[in-house]
Motif scaffolding. Structure first.
Motif, PDB file in Angstrom:
ATOM      1  N   THR A  27       0.837  -1.199   0.000  1.00 24.43           N
ATOM      2  CA  THR A  27       0.000   0.000   0.000  1.00 24.43           C
ATOM      3  C   THR A  27       0.873   1.251   0.000  1.00 24.43           C
ATOM      4  N   HIS A  28       1.958   1.222   0.771  1.00 27.25           N
ATOM      5  CA  HIS A  28       2.872   2.366   0.810  1.00 27.25           C
ATOM      6  C   HIS A  28       3.515   2.594  -0.553  1.00 27.25           C
ATOM      7  N   LEU A  29       3.969   1.527  -1.206  1.00 26.68           N
ATOM      8  CA  LEU A  29       4.568   1.672  -2.539  1.00 26.68           C
ATOM      9  C   LEU A  29       3.567   2.269  -3.522  1.00 26.68           C
ATOM     10  N   GLU A  30       2.323   1.818  -3.450  1.00 32.81           N
ATOM     11  CA  GLU A  30       1.288   2.354  -4.339  1.00 32.81           C
ATOM     12  C   GLU A  30       1.062   3.838  -4.086  1.00 32.81           C
ATOM     13  N   ARG A  31       0.953   4.210  -2.818  1.00 35.55           N
ATOM     14  CA  ARG A  31       0.701   5.617  -2.483  1.00 35.55           C
ATOM     15  C   ARG A  31       1.863   6.516  -2.871  1.00 35.55           C
ATOM     16  N   GLN A  32       3.065   5.951  -2.877  1.00 36.74           N
ATOM     17  CA  GLN A  32       4.243   6.728  -3.273  1.00 36.74           C
ATOM     18  C   GLN A  32       4.415   6.767  -4.785  1.00 36.74           C
ATOM     19  N   GLY A  33       3.551   6.049  -5.511  1.00 32.31           N
ATOM     20  CA  GLY A  33       3.593   6.081  -6.963  1.00 32.31           C
ATOM     21  C   GLY A  33       4.678   5.249  -7.598  1.00 32.31           C
ATOM     22  N   VAL A  34       5.184   4.239  -6.893  1.00 37.36           N
ATOM     23  CA  VAL A  34       6.265   3.407  -7.419  1.00 37.36           C
ATOM     24  C   VAL A  34       5.753   2.561  -8.578  1.00 37.36           C
ATOM     25  N   GLY A  35       6.490   2.568  -9.698  1.00 39.09           N
ATOM     26  CA  GLY A  35       6.046   1.825 -10.864  1.00 39.09           C
ATOM     27  C   GLY A  35       7.159   1.602 -11.860  1.00 39.09           C
ATOM     28  N   VAL A  36       6.792   1.338 -13.094  1.00 39.52           N
ATOM     29  CA  VAL A  36       7.741   1.035 -14.164  1.00 39.52           C
ATOM     30  C   VAL A  36       8.746   2.185 -14.317  1.00 39.52           C
TER      31      VAL A  36
END
Length: 243
Positions: A87-96
């Motif tokens: 959830t933290h990675l998602e909220r921080q916008g981590v992606g490709v």
């Protein structure tokens, strides 16, 4: 672009002691499976003796481990994440296009424990596993990816891309300051500008480029954007790992 300082492997609470540095090479010990889905034992990875030593005999070759992240042939890597950390990675916008820089607690025989970077993963694909095609799940499960063998949470996600582990424990990859303790890091100056998630308290950021890192947590994110100094640092870290 985002750089994720991702804590992995044995420490004093997960496993019972630091991962070893053997003949100058850091060997990150996966944490115990502790009942979570796994088909991989420490013995399967050739880490039985190291796990037994680090855990003071509580864990051995026959015990199952959470083999994650995984580093495959052809400089490929897979990381699974779920729960609050995902959830933290998602909220921080981590992606490709973003990059995980994996660190952990290590100790060379006769020396004090310290934190160091031991691997990286440059993200090429973000795959939510609950909605993944069955064929992809079967493919990842066949590799032994624990999050594909059995879902750990509703937001189970696999991060897939290029990556590898360091072949030597160089000073360039060491985070802990020479005199310790492990949680006091020497960090690049640009990190003082970009910040690091979970490290918002001003008193954590010390003089002479030092950071008092948090005691717990897995994924610490810094949005480096297009900063040349931060991207140069990351490129140098990857080059040092690739060695």
């Amino acid at each position: 672009m985002r750089t994720v300082f991702s804590r992995k492997g044995f420490d004093t609470s997960a496993g019972g002691g630091p991962s070893p540095i053997v003949e100058g090479r850091p060997i990150s010990l996966p944490i115990p499976a502790n009942g979570a889905p796994s088909r991989t034992s420490y013995g399967d990875l050739g880490l039985g003796d190291h796990a037994a030593f680090a855990s003071r005999g509580r864990i051995g070759a026959d015990d199952l481990c959470h083999h994650d992240p995984m580093f495959l042939s052809g400089n490929r890597a897979v990381l699974g994440q779920c729960g609050a950390a995902q959830t933290h990675l998602e909220r921080q916008g981590v992606g490709v296009g973003d990059c995980f820089v994996f660190f952990g607690l290590f100790r060379e025989q006769g020396e004090k424990p310290h934190h160091r970077i031991f691997a990286y993963l440059q993200i090429e694909e973000v795959l939510p596993l609950k909605a993944a095609p069955p064929a992809r799940l079967k493919e990842l499960a066949a590799l032994g990816v624990p999050h594909a063998i059995g879902l750990h949470g509703a937001n189970d996600t696999a991060y897939i891309g290029t990556g590898q582990t360091a072949g030597r424990a160089s000073d360039t990859l060491r985070l802990t300051v020479p005199e310790g303790p492990p949680s006091l890091w020497q960090v690049p100056r640009w990190l003082f500008d970009t910040g690091l998630s979970y490290h918002h308290r001003g008193d954590r950021w010390r003089e002479e480029g030092r950071l008092q890192s948090v005691a717990r947590g897995q994924e610490f994110v810094s949005d480096i954007g297009s900063r040349d100094d931060a991207r140069k640092w990351l490129a140098e870290i990857i080059a040092e790992i690739a060695g």
